[in-house]
Design a protein around this motif. Structure first.
Motif, PDB file in Angstrom:
ATOM      1  N   ASN A  24     121.031   2.000 105.373  1.00  0.00           N
ATOM      2  CA  ASN A  24     119.906   2.771 105.895  1.00  0.00           C
ATOM      3  C   ASN A  24     118.719   2.753 104.942  1.00  0.00           C
ATOM      4  OD1 ASN A  24     120.337   4.233 108.574  1.00  0.00           O
ATOM      5  ND2 ASN A  24     122.287   4.601 107.547  1.00  0.00           N
ATOM      6  N   ALA A  25     118.978   2.791 103.645  1.00  0.00           N
ATOM      7  CA  ALA A  25     117.888   2.734 102.674  1.00  0.00           C
ATOM      8  C   ALA A  25     117.179   1.381 102.754  1.00  0.00           C
ATOM      9  CB  ALA A  25     118.430   2.970 101.266  1.00  0.00           C
ATOM     10  N   ARG A  26     117.947   0.324 102.878  1.00  0.00           N
ATOM     11  CA  ARG A  26     117.366  -1.017 102.996  1.00  0.00           C
ATOM     12  C   ARG A  26     116.569  -1.153 104.296  1.00  0.00           C
ATOM     13  NH1 ARG A  26     119.683  -5.961 104.652  1.00  0.00           N
ATOM     14  NH2 ARG A  26     121.723  -4.970 104.906  1.00  0.00           N
ATOM     15  N   GLN A  28     115.089   1.344 105.974  1.00  0.00           N
ATOM     16  CA  GLN A  28     113.858   2.129 105.853  1.00  0.00           C
ATOM     17  C   GLN A  28     112.833   1.414 104.979  1.00  0.00           C
ATOM     18  OE1 GLN A  28     114.987   6.072 104.556  1.00  0.00           O
ATOM     19  NE2 GLN A  28     116.427   6.335 106.258  1.00  0.00           N
ATOM     20  N   ALA A  29     113.298   0.761 103.915  1.00  0.00           N
ATOM     21  CA  ALA A  29     112.381   0.030 103.044  1.00  0.00           C
ATOM     22  C   ALA A  29     111.747  -1.144 103.778  1.00  0.00           C
ATOM     23  CB  ALA A  29     113.133  -0.461 101.809  1.00  0.00           C
ATOM     24  N   ALA A  30     112.526  -1.832 104.590  1.00  0.00           N
ATOM     25  CA  ALA A  30     111.990  -2.953 105.364  1.00  0.00           C
ATOM     26  C   ALA A  30     110.977  -2.466 106.387  1.00  0.00           C
ATOM     27  CB  ALA A  30     113.125  -3.699 106.054  1.00  0.00           C
ATOM     28  N   GLN A  31     111.269  -1.350 107.040  1.00  0.00           N
ATOM     29  CA  GLN A  31     110.312  -0.788 107.998  1.00  0.00           C
ATOM     30  C   GLN A  31     108.991  -0.453 107.321  1.00  0.00           C
ATOM     31  OE1 GLN A  31     112.848   2.313 110.234  1.00  0.00           O
ATOM     32  NE2 GLN A  31     111.260   1.675 111.673  1.00  0.00           N
ATOM     33  N   ALA A  32     109.090   0.163 106.166  1.00  0.00           N
ATOM     34  CA  ALA A  32     107.866   0.535 105.447  1.00  0.00           C
ATOM     35  C   ALA A  32     107.094  -0.707 105.013  1.00  0.00           C
ATOM     36  CB  ALA A  32     108.218   1.399 104.247  1.00  0.00           C
ATOM     37  N   ALA A  33     107.816  -1.734 104.553  1.00  0.00           N
ATOM     38  CA  ALA A  33     107.160  -2.931 104.027  1.00  0.00           C
ATOM     39  C   ALA A  33     106.386  -3.679 105.096  1.00  0.00           C
ATOM     40  CB  ALA A  33     108.200  -3.858 103.385  1.00  0.00           C
ATOM     41  N   GLN A  35     105.464  -2.215 108.026  1.00  0.00           N
ATOM     42  CA  GLN A  35     104.797  -1.212 108.856  1.00  0.00           C
ATOM     43  C   GLN A  35     105.326  -1.258 110.289  1.00  0.00           C
ATOM     44  OE1 GLN A  35     100.577  -2.062 108.274  1.00  0.00           O
ATOM     45  NE2 GLN A  35     100.533  -0.748 106.460  1.00  0.00           N
ATOM     46  N   ALA A 192     110.209  -9.504 104.134  1.00  0.00           N
ATOM     47  CA  ALA A 192     110.878  -8.232 103.850  1.00  0.00           C
ATOM     48  C   ALA A 192     111.845  -7.823 104.956  1.00  0.00           C
ATOM     49  CB  ALA A 192     109.841  -7.132 103.647  1.00  0.00           C
ATOM     50  N   ASP A 193     111.741  -8.475 106.097  1.00  0.00           N
ATOM     51  CA  ASP A 193     112.579  -8.145 107.256  1.00  0.00           C
ATOM     52  C   ASP A 193     113.803  -9.052 107.258  1.00  0.00           C
ATOM     53  OD1 ASP A 193     113.771  -7.653 109.671  1.00  0.00           O
ATOM     54  OD2 ASP A 193     112.042  -8.219 110.903  1.00  0.00           O
TER      55      ASP A 193
END
Length: 262
Positions: A24-26, A28-33, A35, A192-193
């Protein structure tokens, strides 16, 4: 000079992070990266998919899941704004006047309508000026056709000729097979995805299984091998992890939050 050792609090935090939390952390980080406004969960942990992992989830919760349990049983597609817009556009194409009604009702004539919808979507994808737009177009249509799948099982057609949509299904499969040979960069999947390509491939295997079963041996969706047991519905989440839209289809599944969807 060596770097300072990590603080005791950060060390404890890393030790306590479960594979499920790390996933989940990975995510969320990909989503943020990139956008990403939302993601679609296309595979979930079910008893049918993985009985032993499901038993661990039922007995010990998310913390009991191993790294392989999580990586093998949770597949998502990260949406960009264009992908989300295309998905909605294709849902309007598939549902017509019933789009936005909250539920839809169809008869076997829906399969005849889908024949022309396949033609329209494939024409749009073929005319796309770049591969990323073609990818988003095919993705939007395939998800919409998958989520509103009455046409697969209740179709009109001569017994010896098969479903009216079989040519469209075959052409869609060939287009996907060709498109997925391209690099992520060409398809508009950012570095990042690390989720979307796996999610799309998983979704297509599930789509293949469903449409070929519904076609009673007279429909072929080329390539992608056998289905790996995708969840059978699209659950769309916003960046904060809250539900945005859920399109239930068949069966029960534990979603990415560990909740039961019925």
């Amino acid at each position: 000079m060596s770097p300072p050792p990590p603080s005791s609090s950060s060390t404890v935090q890393q030790q306590q992070q479960t594979p499920f939390d790390a996933f989940n952390a990975r995510l969320q980080a990909a989503q943020a990266a990139i956008q990403s406004p939302a993601y679609i969960q296309v595979k979930s942990l079910t008893q049918r998919n993985d009985a032993s992992a499901y038993a661990r989830l039922q007995s010990g919760g998310q913390a009991a899941l191993t790294h392989d349990d999580v990586e093998n049983n949770f597949k998502v597609i990260l949406m960009t704004q264009r992908r989300d817009d295309m998905y909605e556009s294709m849902a309007k194409l598939v549902l017509g006047e019933q789009h936005g009604m909250g539920f839809s009702m169809h008869t076997s004539s829906f399969s005849l309508e889908m024949e022309s919808h396949f033609e329209d979507a494939i024409r749009m994808a073929t005319r796309a000026t770049d591969l990323a737009t073609r990818f988003d177009t095919l993705l939007g249509f395939t998800l919409a056709a998958r989520d509103h799948n009455h046409w697969m099982e209740d179709w009109e057609g001569e017994e010896d000729e098969g479903p009216p949509f079989q040519a469209g299904v075959a052409q869609l499969g060939r287009m996907w097979n060709t498109l997925l040979r391209e690099t992520d960069e060409n398809l508009g999947v950012l570095s990042a995805d690390t989720f979307t390509r796996q999610g799309v491939t998983c979704m297509l295997r599930e789509f293949k299984e469903a449409v070929e079963d519904g076609g009673e041996g007279m429909v072929t969706f080329p390539a992608f091998g056998n289905a790996t047991g995708a969840g059978g519905y699209s659950t769309i989440y916003g960046p904060n992890g809250n539900y945005v839209r859920i399109y239930p289809m068949q069966g029960n599944a534990a979603d990415i939050t560990g909740a039961e969807i019925r």
